[in-house]
Motif scaffolding. Structure first.
Motif, PDB file in Angstrom:
ATOM      1  N   ARG A   8      69.861  62.862  76.947  1.00  0.00           N
ATOM      2  CA  ARG A   8      69.078  63.577  75.942  1.00  0.00           C
ATOM      3  C   ARG A   8      69.762  64.903  75.647  1.00  0.00           C
ATOM      4  O   ARG A   8      70.649  65.350  76.398  1.00  0.00           O
ATOM      5  CB  ARG A   8      67.658  63.836  76.446  1.00  0.00           C
ATOM      6  CG  ARG A   8      67.627  64.624  77.743  1.00  0.00           C
ATOM      7  CD  ARG A   8      66.221  64.877  78.234  1.00  0.00           C
ATOM      8  NE  ARG A   8      66.239  65.488  79.557  1.00  0.00           N
ATOM      9  CZ  ARG A   8      65.177  66.036  80.146  1.00  0.00           C
ATOM     10  NH1 ARG A   8      64.016  66.041  79.533  1.00  0.00           N
ATOM     11  NH2 ARG A   8      65.275  66.569  81.352  1.00  0.00           N
ATOM     12  N   ALA A  50      60.279  74.345  79.875  1.00  0.00           N
ATOM     13  CA  ALA A  50      60.361  73.379  78.778  1.00  0.00           C
ATOM     14  C   ALA A  50      59.951  74.095  77.494  1.00  0.00           C
ATOM     15  O   ALA A  50      59.210  75.084  77.527  1.00  0.00           O
ATOM     16  CB  ALA A  50      59.458  72.176  79.025  1.00  0.00           C
ATOM     17  N   ARG A 103      58.815  73.307  73.294  1.00  0.00           N
ATOM     18  CA  ARG A 103      58.532  72.388  72.202  1.00  0.00           C
ATOM     19  C   ARG A 103      59.447  72.718  71.027  1.00  0.00           C
ATOM     20  O   ARG A 103      59.694  73.888  70.739  1.00  0.00           O
ATOM     21  CB  ARG A 103      57.078  72.472  71.773  1.00  0.00           C
ATOM     22  CG  ARG A 103      56.101  71.948  72.829  1.00  0.00           C
ATOM     23  CD  ARG A 103      54.784  71.544  72.198  1.00  0.00           C
ATOM     24  NE  ARG A 103      54.944  70.491  71.207  1.00  0.00           N
ATOM     25  CZ  ARG A 103      55.048  69.189  71.491  1.00  0.00           C
ATOM     26  NH1 ARG A 103      55.029  68.781  72.748  1.00  0.00           N
ATOM     27  NH2 ARG A 103      55.185  68.302  70.526  1.00  0.00           N
ATOM     28  N   GLU A 106      59.064  67.695  63.397  1.00  0.00           N
ATOM     29  CA  GLU A 106      58.178  68.691  63.981  1.00  0.00           C
ATOM     30  C   GLU A 106      57.709  69.719  62.949  1.00  0.00           C
ATOM     31  O   GLU A 106      57.087  70.723  63.298  1.00  0.00           O
ATOM     32  CB  GLU A 106      58.887  69.398  65.139  1.00  0.00           C
ATOM     33  CG  GLU A 106      59.206  68.495  66.319  1.00  0.00           C
ATOM     34  CD  GLU A 106      57.952  67.839  66.890  1.00  0.00           C
ATOM     35  OE1 GLU A 106      57.019  68.585  67.255  1.00  0.00           O
ATOM     36  OE2 GLU A 106      57.897  66.593  66.942  1.00  0.00           O
ATOM     37  N   PRO A 122      64.895  71.770  78.872  1.00  0.00           N
ATOM     38  CA  PRO A 122      64.478  70.521  78.209  1.00  0.00           C
ATOM     39  C   PRO A 122      63.573  70.810  77.012  1.00  0.00           C
ATOM     40  O   PRO A 122      62.864  71.818  76.981  1.00  0.00           O
ATOM     41  CB  PRO A 122      63.719  69.770  79.307  1.00  0.00           C
ATOM     42  CG  PRO A 122      64.150  70.404  80.586  1.00  0.00           C
ATOM     43  CD  PRO A 122      64.423  71.837  80.271  1.00  0.00           C
ATOM     44  N   THR A 123      63.607  69.906  76.047  1.00  0.00           N
ATOM     45  CA  THR A 123      62.739  70.051  74.875  1.00  0.00           C
ATOM     46  C   THR A 123      61.692  68.947  74.854  1.00  0.00           C
ATOM     47  O   THR A 123      61.865  67.879  75.443  1.00  0.00           O
ATOM     48  CB  THR A 123      63.549  69.984  73.566  1.00  0.00           C
ATOM     49  OG1 THR A 123      64.119  68.670  73.428  1.00  0.00           O
ATOM     50  CG2 THR A 123      64.639  71.037  73.539  1.00  0.00           C
ATOM     51  N   GLU A 124      60.599  69.228  74.175  1.00  0.00           N
ATOM     52  CA  GLU A 124      59.536  68.252  73.963  1.00  0.00           C
ATOM     53  C   GLU A 124      59.221  68.225  72.462  1.00  0.00           C
ATOM     54  O   GLU A 124      58.915  69.286  71.899  1.00  0.00           O
ATOM     55  CB  GLU A 124      58.277  68.641  74.757  1.00  0.00           C
ATOM     56  CG  GLU A 124      58.493  68.697  76.264  1.00  0.00           C
ATOM     57  CD  GLU A 124      57.273  69.265  76.987  1.00  0.00           C
ATOM     58  OE1 GLU A 124      56.297  69.678  76.305  1.00  0.00           O
ATOM     59  OE2 GLU A 124      57.295  69.301  78.216  1.00  0.00           O
ATOM     60  N   PRO A 125      59.319  67.084  71.808  1.00  0.00           N
ATOM     61  CA  PRO A 125      59.798  65.812  72.367  1.00  0.00           C
ATOM     62  C   PRO A 125      61.303  65.849  72.613  1.00  0.00           C
ATOM     63  O   PRO A 125      62.020  66.642  71.999  1.00  0.00           O
ATOM     64  CB  PRO A 125      59.453  64.804  71.267  1.00  0.00           C
ATOM     65  CG  PRO A 125      59.486  65.614  70.016  1.00  0.00           C
ATOM     66  CD  PRO A 125      58.966  66.965  70.382  1.00  0.00           C
ATOM     67  N   ALA A 126      61.760  64.977  73.494  1.00  0.00           N
ATOM     68  CA  ALA A 126      63.191  64.907  73.797  1.00  0.00           C
ATOM     69  C   ALA A 126      63.941  64.259  72.631  1.00  0.00           C
ATOM     70  O   ALA A 126      63.413  63.403  71.934  1.00  0.00           O
ATOM     71  CB  ALA A 126      63.413  64.097  75.073  1.00  0.00           C
TER      72      ALA A 126
END
Length: 307
Positions: free
Chosen positions: A164, A180, A182, A211, A257-261
């Motif tokens: 990812r 994390a 968004r 997004e 990390p990002t959300e969503p990946a």
């Protein structure tokens, strides 16, 4: 009309310019012009007409284009098959590698392949994934690396190293301390993106648009290390694959990390239903063994033949 003349015609059609075609083929412009005129006289049609500074195909030119592409592919397949009979385990493979994937996965693969198959020449072309796909589809490259999904009607493929993208920011960034983030929180940030030739450029933009925002690109590059350096001095933020992020200097950068990946799935591709030379088959088998550890995720099988 011979195969050389067809190659000249296809290059003029591709570049929409006699001058650029001559430069690409390392011949003089008069040679190109004379060849096209010879074809036109032989067929009794006009193949190109001028439109401003460009030349465009006539209706007759469009018909010849489709047929010439097929004839050249057939000729190349024939010569490749005959070459196998005479060259045994020698040969040449034209491989397209995007810079980021190449440096991450392939030095060991290439070194090991050269040691095992010293008589097979590897010609490596460092292109963005979009160009790699186009040139594999046209038969200009035998094999290429791109990001999935790849068009299953045009390509067979196998995936390796599925990962990812991770957010890369300087320690001074407002989100540097987060575990994390968004994607929507990045709507006001300045983005450091890959060049438009890279599939990853479009994937990042598409993910942001889902997004609800269009990323503000302040710089675009073909080099991931330059992008990371610009992020380190807080000139923007970047989204880079996990494999690349492992080697970043964590004292100068934060990786989040990002959300969503956003998935990053590199894959090796080759033309569906096209002839694969012995050299190409052993390369695919060898690369798959090393990259996947023997766990094939191919969409189409390839048998290298006797080793």
């Amino acid at each position: 009309m011979d195969i050389r003349q067809l190659h000249y015609f296809l290059e003029v059609a591709r570049r929409q310019s006699f001058t650029k075609a001559a430069q690409a083929l390392y011949v003089s412009q008069p040679t190109i012009s004379k060849t096209i005129k010879t074809i036109e006289d032989e067929l009794g049609v006009v193949l190109f007409e001028r439109s401003g500074k460009r030349i465009v195909l006539t209706d007759a030119g469009e018909i010849l284009l489709a047929q010439a592409q097929q004839m050249v592919r057939t000729f190349d397949d024939m010569t490749a098959r005959l070459g196998e009979l005479t060259e045994a385990k020698s040969g040449r493979i034209r491989i397209g590698l995007p810079p980021m994937v190449g440096v991450s996965f392939f030095p060991g693969v290439i070194g090991g392949f050269r040691e095992r198959y010293p008589n097979i020449a590897l010609q490596l072309f460092e292109y963005g994934a979009k160009r790699v796909e186009a040139e594999v589809a046209e038969g200009k490259l035998d094999i290429g690396v791109t990001l999935l999904p790849a068009d299953p009607e045009r390509f067979e493929s196998f995936c390796f190293g599925k990962q990812r993208l991770l957010l890369v920011v300087s320690p001074a960034h407002r989100l540097a301390g987060r575990d994390a983030v968004r994607l929507a929180e990045l709507s006001e940030d300045r983005f450091l993106l890959f060049h438009e030739d890279f599939v990853l450029h479009d994937r990042i933009i598409d993910a942001c648009e889902r997004e609800g925002f269009l990323p503000q690109a302040v710089y675009k590059s073909t080099q991931w290390d330059l992008i990371s350096e610009l992020a380190a001095v807080d000139l923007g933020i970047a989204l880079l694959p996990e494999r690349i992020c492992r080697d970043l200097d964590r004292s100068r950068l934060r990786v989040i990390p990002t959300e969503p990946a956003i998935p990053w799935a590199p894959a090796m591709i080759w033309r569906r239903n096209a002839y694969l030379s012995y050299a190409a088959r052993v390369w695919l088998a060898f690369a798959r063994e090393l990259l996947e550890g023997g766990n094939s995720a191919a969409t189409g099988g390839v048998s290298p033949g006797p080793d």
